[in-house]
Design an enzyme around this catalytic site. Structure first.
Site, mmCIF file in Angstrom:
data_model
loop_
_atom_site.group_PDB
_atom_site.id
_atom_site.type_symbol
_atom_site.label_atom_id
_atom_site.label_comp_id
_atom_site.label_asym_id
_atom_site.label_seq_id
_atom_site.Cartn_x
_atom_site.Cartn_y
_atom_site.Cartn_z
ATOM 1 N N SER A 25 3.519 -25.174 30.783
ATOM 2 C CA SER A 25 3.499 -24.866 32.212
ATOM 3 C C SER A 25 2.697 -23.614 32.547
ATOM 4 O O SER A 25 2.178 -22.935 31.671
ATOM 5 C CB SER A 25 4.912 -24.695 32.763
ATOM 6 O OG SER A 25 5.495 -23.488 32.279
ATOM 7 N N TYR A 58 1.740 -28.020 34.758
ATOM 8 C CA TYR A 58 2.638 -28.086 35.907
ATOM 9 C C TYR A 58 3.131 -26.684 36.229
ATOM 10 O O TYR A 58 3.181 -25.812 35.365
ATOM 11 C CB TYR A 58 3.812 -29.044 35.648
ATOM 12 C CG TYR A 58 4.659 -28.667 34.458
ATOM 13 C CD1 TYR A 58 5.809 -27.886 34.618
ATOM 14 C CD2 TYR A 58 4.315 -29.074 33.175
ATOM 15 C CE1 TYR A 58 6.579 -27.529 33.525
ATOM 16 C CE2 TYR A 58 5.078 -28.722 32.087
ATOM 17 C CZ TYR A 58 6.217 -27.960 32.260
ATOM 18 O OH TYR A 58 6.977 -27.603 31.179
#
Length: 126
Positions: A25, A58
């Site tokens: 992430s 993400y």
């Protein structure tokens, strides 16, 4: 027809952390995440202005007002602390929606404090 348009951009943020052994992430200061209209776990594109690397991951929320931009997991190999990055997300919409849509553009200083926002990019001239 569905079009893919720029939904949001955090422009020229400075990488504050790079955690290779974290679960993946990019952690983004919650204030910037909200200003850009990005959701936790939303797919984002990262464009490293410093070295030209481009990748997707993400978004996750970092502490509100912390200035944290932390690239984690395998993606950490594409950045170094101090690199400038652009974080972008896209949205799919109809032609009618696209005709009136404006992206959320967030601009930051070297400490990743928000300086201003906008909903358009000036026309580039020669």
């Amino acid at each position: 027809m569905q079009l893919s348009l720029l939904k949001a951009k955090i422009h020229r943020a400075t990488v504050s952390h790079s955690e290779l052994n974290y679960e993946g992430s990019i952690a983004i200061d919650g204030l910037l995440l909200e200003a850009a209209g990005l959701y936790e776990f939303e797919k984002v594109h990262i464009w490293n202005v410093t070295n030209g690397a481009r990748f997707t991951t993400y978004a996750i929320r970092a502490e509100h007002g912390s200035g944290i931009i932390s690239v984690n997991g395998g993606a950490a190999r594409y950045v170094q602390v101090g690199d400038l990055v652009i974080v972008a997300a896209f949205a799919q919409m109809s032609e009618d929606e696209a005709a009136v849509f404006r992206p959320n553009l967030v601009y930051v200083d070297a400490a990743n404090a928000m300086t201003h926002t906008n909903h358009s990019i000036p026309t580039q001239v020669a």
